[in-house]
Design an enzyme around this catalytic site. Structure first.
Site, short mmCIF file in Angstrom:
data_model
loop_
_atom_site.label_atom_id
_atom_site.label_comp_id
_atom_site.label_asym_id
_atom_site.label_seq_id
_atom_site.Cartn_x
_atom_site.Cartn_y
_atom_site.Cartn_z
CG ASN A 11 -1.71 1.24 1.43
OD1 ASN A 11 -1.80 2.06 0.51
ND2 ASN A 11 -2.28 1.42 2.61
CE LYS A 13 -0.23 3.42 4.70
NZ LYS A 13 -0.15 3.58 6.13
CG HIS A 101 -5.92 2.15 5.12
ND1 HIS A 101 -5.49 3.11 6.00
CD2 HIS A 101 -4.91 1.25 5.03
CE1 HIS A 101 -4.26 2.82 6.40
NE2 HIS A 101 -3.89 1.70 5.82
CD GLU A 103 -2.99 5.79 6.60
OE1 GLU A 103 -2.95 5.81 5.36
OE2 GLU A 103 -2.08 5.29 7.30
CD GLU A 173 -3.63 -2.15 7.46
OE1 GLU A 173 -2.50 -2.38 7.01
OE2 GLU A 173 -4.28 -1.15 7.15
N GLY A 179 2.56 2.52 10.73
CA GLY A 179 3.55 3.59 10.55
C GLY A 179 4.30 3.97 11.81
CB SER A 219 5.13 -1.64 12.14
OG SER A 219 4.81 -0.29 12.38
P1 PGA Z 1 2.78 0.47 7.71
O1 PGA Z 1 1.32 0.73 7.09
O2 PGA Z 1 3.29 -0.83 7.14
O3 PGA Z 1 3.59 1.67 7.26
O4 PGA Z 1 2.63 0.41 9.19
C1 PGA Z 1 0.40 -0.34 6.89
C2 PGA Z 1 -0.88 0.17 6.30
O5 PGA Z 1 -1.35 1.25 6.68
O6 PGA Z 1 -1.48 -0.48 5.41
#
Ligand code: PGA
Length: 258
Positions: A11, A13, A101, A103, A173, A179, A219
């Protein structure tokens, strides 16, 4: 029972211009081999602006990486300024669309009802939704993780048939792990993902529960993927930060190599 083939998804983003995205996919295709694709499905989810470029490369060079999108609206067309429809994505040979997601839920206010409409529209256009769920740190500390995730899954999948659910992907998640560099322990991830699978069974039957692929996200790195994948109910990963670098992402795809 058929084996569930792992799916590792990158992903990206709001990263990578279409030029950077092209370079990224070219590097990735150099690093991954048919042996990797044979045992693991791989998808990349560039920004909308890079989808056409990446589609063209994957197609021309016959690279077996699935094209993914990060979001979509649910209507096929209309006066929805700034939105992208599932029909538009399907015409670009997109296979997977991430819906809900955290976000999108947290920053853009998406509800389970919206996620549900998006999942249905993605399916109606012949693509596979990756339906996300996950709790905040406060919710985890309050002991709400399971009830919250199961509620998100129930709401997001409402009205789907058992056959449809069998073919979709769910991504668990935990928001506190996204992140942050703080990965859930394999046991914690397995506990929630196992509970999600049981809930899918309660809602859609044993066959759907046995077939649905459930990813962990938050992560994921080359150093922690193997132990996550060793858990019985974890069928792949949704990778953010570590998917932006071709070398790092290829090591995640090749988690069996250690
Ligand atoms: P990350 O993000 O691997 O940077 O923690 C995962 C995601 O939001 O899909």
């Amino acid at each position: 029972m058929a084996e569930r083939k792992p799916l590792i998804s990158g992903n990206w983003k709001m990263h990578h211009t279409h030029l950077e995205a092209i370079a990224m996919v070219q590097k990735l295709s150099y690093l991954l081999t048919d042996a990797d694709y044979h045992v693991t499905d791989v998808s990349v989810h560039p920004a909308f602006t890079a989808l056409r470029s990446i589609q063209t490369i994957l197609d021309a060079d016959r690279i077996p990486i699935a094209l993914g999108a990060q979001n979509c609206y649910w209507e096929p067309r209309g006066a929805y300024t700034g939105e992208i429809s599932p029909l538009m994505l399907a015409k670009l040979a997109v296979s997977f669309v991430i819906v809900g997601h955290s976000e999108r839920r947290q920053i853009f206010g998406e509800t389970d009802e919206w996620v549900n409409r998006k999942a249905k529209a993605v399916l109606a256009n012949g693509m596979t939704p990756i339906v996300c769920c996950g709790e905040t740190l406060e919710e985890r500390q309050a002991g709400l993780t399971s009830s919250l995730c199961l509620g998100q899954i129930g709401g997001s999948l409402a009205g789907l048939t058992a056959e449809q659910v069998a073919g979709i992907v769910i991504a668990y998640e935990p928001i506190w792990a996204i992140g942050t560099g703080v990965v859930a322990t394999p046991e914690d991830a397995q506990a929630v993902i196992g509970a999600i699978r049981i809930e899918v069974g309660n809602l859609f039957g044993a066959d759907a529960a046995a077939a649905v692929r459930i990813q962990y996200g938050g992560s994921v790195k080359p150093g922690n993927i193997a132990v996550l994948m060793s858990q019985p109910d974890i069928d792949g990963a949704l990778v953010g930060g570590a998917s932006l670098d071709a070398e790092e992402f290829s090591r995640i795809v090749r988690y069996r190599a250690g």
